[in-house]
Write a protein that holds these residues in place. Structure first.
Motif, PDB file in Angstrom:
ATOM      1  N   SER A  55       5.240  13.636   8.145  1.00 59.87           N
ATOM      2  CA  SER A  55       5.467  13.487   6.713  1.00 59.87           C
ATOM      3  C   SER A  55       5.577  12.015   6.325  1.00 59.87           C
ATOM      4  N   HIS A  56       4.874  11.630   5.274  1.00 60.04           N
ATOM      5  CA  HIS A  56       4.972  10.267   4.741  1.00 60.04           C
ATOM      6  C   HIS A  56       5.804  10.251   3.461  1.00 60.04           C
ATOM      7  N   LEU A  57       5.607  11.245   2.592  1.00 60.55           N
ATOM      8  CA  LEU A  57       6.368  11.365   1.351  1.00 60.55           C
ATOM      9  C   LEU A  57       6.662  12.828   1.063  1.00 60.55           C
ATOM     10  N   LYS A  58       7.885  13.108   0.670  1.00 61.34           N
ATOM     11  CA  LYS A  58       8.271  14.470   0.302  1.00 61.34           C
ATOM     12  C   LYS A  58       8.118  14.672  -1.202  1.00 61.34           C
ATOM     13  N   GLY A  59       7.349  15.681  -1.573  1.00 60.62           N
ATOM     14  CA  GLY A  59       7.232  16.077  -2.961  1.00 60.62           C
ATOM     15  C   GLY A  59       7.997  17.364  -3.195  1.00 60.62           C
ATOM     16  N   PRO A  60       7.768  18.019  -4.323  1.00 60.20           N
ATOM     17  CA  PRO A  60       8.478  19.272  -4.608  1.00 60.20           C
ATOM     18  C   PRO A  60       8.154  20.389  -3.628  1.00 60.20           C
TER      19      PRO A  60
ATOM     20  N   MET B 196       0.830  -1.207   0.000  1.00 59.06           N
ATOM     21  CA  MET B 196       0.000   0.000   0.000  1.00 59.06           C
ATOM     22  C   MET B 196       0.867   1.259   0.000  1.00 59.06           C
ATOM     23  N   SER B 197       1.948   1.238   0.765  1.00 60.64           N
ATOM     24  CA  SER B 197       2.869   2.382   0.791  1.00 60.64           C
ATOM     25  C   SER B 197       3.481   2.625  -0.579  1.00 60.64           C
ATOM     26  N   GLU B 198       3.839   1.538  -1.260  1.00 61.48           N
ATOM     27  CA  GLU B 198       4.415   1.659  -2.592  1.00 61.48           C
ATOM     28  C   GLU B 198       3.401   2.247  -3.575  1.00 61.48           C
ATOM     29  N   ARG B 199       2.145   1.851  -3.416  1.00 63.63           N
ATOM     30  CA  ARG B 199       1.129   2.404  -4.320  1.00 63.63           C
ATOM     31  C   ARG B 199       0.944   3.895  -4.072  1.00 63.63           C
ATOM     32  N   ILE B 200       0.972   4.324  -2.828  1.00 65.04           N
ATOM     33  CA  ILE B 200       0.882   5.756  -2.524  1.00 65.04           C
ATOM     34  C   ILE B 200       2.053   6.490  -3.164  1.00 65.04           C
ATOM     35  N   ARG B 201       3.246   5.904  -3.057  1.00 71.27           N
ATOM     36  CA  ARG B 201       4.427   6.544  -3.666  1.00 71.27           C
ATOM     37  C   ARG B 201       4.250   6.699  -5.175  1.00 71.27           C
ATOM     38  N   GLN B 202       3.730   5.672  -5.820  1.00 70.95           N
ATOM     39  CA  GLN B 202       3.532   5.729  -7.262  1.00 70.95           C
ATOM     40  C   GLN B 202       2.502   6.790  -7.653  1.00 70.95           C
ATOM     41  N   TYR B 203       1.421   6.876  -6.892  1.00 70.90           N
ATOM     42  CA  TYR B 203       0.361   7.821  -7.226  1.00 70.90           C
ATOM     43  C   TYR B 203       0.752   9.261  -6.884  1.00 70.90           C
ATOM     44  N   ALA B 204       1.802   9.419  -6.095  1.00 69.09           N
ATOM     45  CA  ALA B 204       2.281  10.758  -5.746  1.00 69.09           C
ATOM     46  C   ALA B 204       3.353  11.244  -6.707  1.00 69.09           C
TER      47      ALA B 204
END
Length: 445
Positions: free
Chosen positions: A227-232, A184-192
């Motif tokens: 924070s779960h994922l850092k974007g720009p 599930m974490s990997e899918r969130i990363r892909q969709y982000a």
């Protein structure tokens, strides 16, 4: 002239391009499984053209649609990985049709889709060697969602998405829960990811607080952002705006609201000279141009939505709803577990500071005894999006459409089950033929 012929009446692409990918489908009440197919297709090329079947062709080959063609087009156009949508795409994919748009390859999931005669919808492009396969997103489909509505199930709810991703909650053994959380974490990363489907494109955060602070308006609680994922992140000069909601059965009503938020901010920016030549050149000189707004979308927990709406709402759980929001081109960041009432303390303590504006639509999906937007109104940052063409399209209306024609959709479910058996048998034949061909090649060598 048929609708398909009208689409082809325009000038054809000058050439068929290796990197221009084609996918097509019904895309009925758009969900993260659809987005997953588009993401994988986009990663195989540099452009993604998406064919959308007409209501009439879907009725003939599959059964009644829940969403109209215009509603389905709005969902496709909002996906950040889509270059262009094409309405009235033929249900059985034709070589001349995709070539007209300059598309070399057709991409589809690793399941077989058949027409009303039981034949493979992709037989022509397969025979021409212009077909590529991607993995189908597990555990989600339009059929699954219709089933949840008809059966009023609640087993899809997630108590804590953060703990589920960490493998601390869910079904199965500890190892199984951990594996599910990682997937599930990997899918969130892909969709982000960004519009290329390869680089970081959105920030993902969690907000933790008491149940009262998440559900009611009585708790002025700061809570904790993690924070779960850092974007720009926000770029220089961008205004940060906040929106929130359940975003259940993410559809044209949500999408048009988000599009109008971006449009309103662009109008403000235009007045302030954002699009003046000098300003554009300066941004381009520092690494590339970008828009004037950074949209943060707060997504409510399952229990918060169920508290207010009851029955078996939300139809999609917070993971599914979050993926739908993440794939939308009008969103730059997602906060999972956002409070139902964005308080002054919550807004002021966000990772991006107090937002420049908080937007909400003109209507709510439920009658409330209080105004959940008192905080941003007192802060002078509340903005309301006006009525629009899809303002009545939400989870409630979609469920009503299903229930109004329940017999038709239940028949569609039965037909889908029968077709699945036929398609599985066809897939098994394909596998046997491939194995036979491989054995013959091995003997020949």
């Amino acid at each position: 002239m048929s609708s398909e012929e009208e689409v082809l009446s325009g000038p054809p692409a000058p050439e068929v391009l290796e990197g221009r990918i084609w996918v097509d489908g019904c895309w009925d009440f758009f969900h993260h499984g659809h987005a997953g197919a588009m993401l994988q297709a986009r990663q195989l090329g540099t452009e993604l053209y998406v064919g959308v079947h007409s209501d009439e062709s879907i009725l003939e080959n599959k059964g009644p649609t829940v969403m109209t063609l215009q509603e389905r087009l709005a969902a496709v156009d909002a996906c950040r990985w889509v270059t262009r949508s094409v309405a009235h795409a033929p249900y059985v994919t034709q070589l001349d049709f995709i070539s007209h748009f300059g598309c070399k390859y057709v991409v589809h999931g690793d399941d077989i889709t058949s027409d009303s005669s039981g034949e493979d919808c992709y037989r022509f492009v397969k025979a021409a060697g212009r077909f590529k396969v991607v993995k189908r997103t597990p555990s989600i489909s339009t059929t699954d969602l219709v089933g949840r509505m008809l059966l009023c199930t609640r087993t899809h709810f997630i108590k804590s998405l953060k703990k589920t991703l960490a493998g601390q909650e869910g079904n199965g053994t500890d190892d199984e829960k951990k594996a599910v959380g990682q997937a599930m974490s990997e899918r969130i990363r892909q969709y982000a990811t960004d519009e290329t489907g390869t680089a970081p494109g959105a920030d993902v955060w969690f907000w933790s607080a008491s149940d009262a602070a998440k559900t009611q308006d009585t708790e002025e609680e700061k809570g904790t952002f993690s924070s779960h994922l850092k974007g720009p992140g926000p770029r220089p000069g961008q205004r940060v705006v906040y929106v929130d909601g359940g975003f259940d059965l993410f559809s044209s009503g949500h999408i048009e609201f988000l599009r109008l938020v971006v449009e309103a901010e662009e109008k403000l920016a235009r007045k302030d000279g954002w699009y003046d030549r000098q300003a554009v050149d300066e941004r381009k000189g520092k690494g590339g141009d970008y828009g004037p707004v950074f949209v943060v979308a707060g997504v409510h927990d399952d229990e918060v939505i169920n508290h207010w709406k009851g029955i078996n709402y939300p139809i999609m759980n917070i993971f599914e709803r979050g993926l739908c929001v993440l794939q939308c081109r009008y969103v730059n960041a997602v906060v999972f577990g956002a409070p139902f009432s964005p308080s002054k303390t919550y807004l002021a303590s966000s990772p991006w500071g107090t937002p420049d504006a908080v937007y909400h639509g003109p209507t709510s999906f439920m009658p409330l005894s209080y105004d959940p937007y008192t905080g941003p109104k007192e802060m002078g940052i509340f903005q309301e999006v006006p009525m629009h063409a899809f303002h009545e399209v939400n989870a409630g209306t979609i469920v009503q459409r299903i229930m109004k024609s329940r017999d038709l959709y239940e028949e569609r479910q039965r037909k889908k089950g029968a077709k699945a058996n036929i398609e599985a048998a066809a897939r098994q034949r394909e596998i046997l033929e491939e194995e036979q061909q491989l054995r013959e090649e091995q003997r020949a060598s």
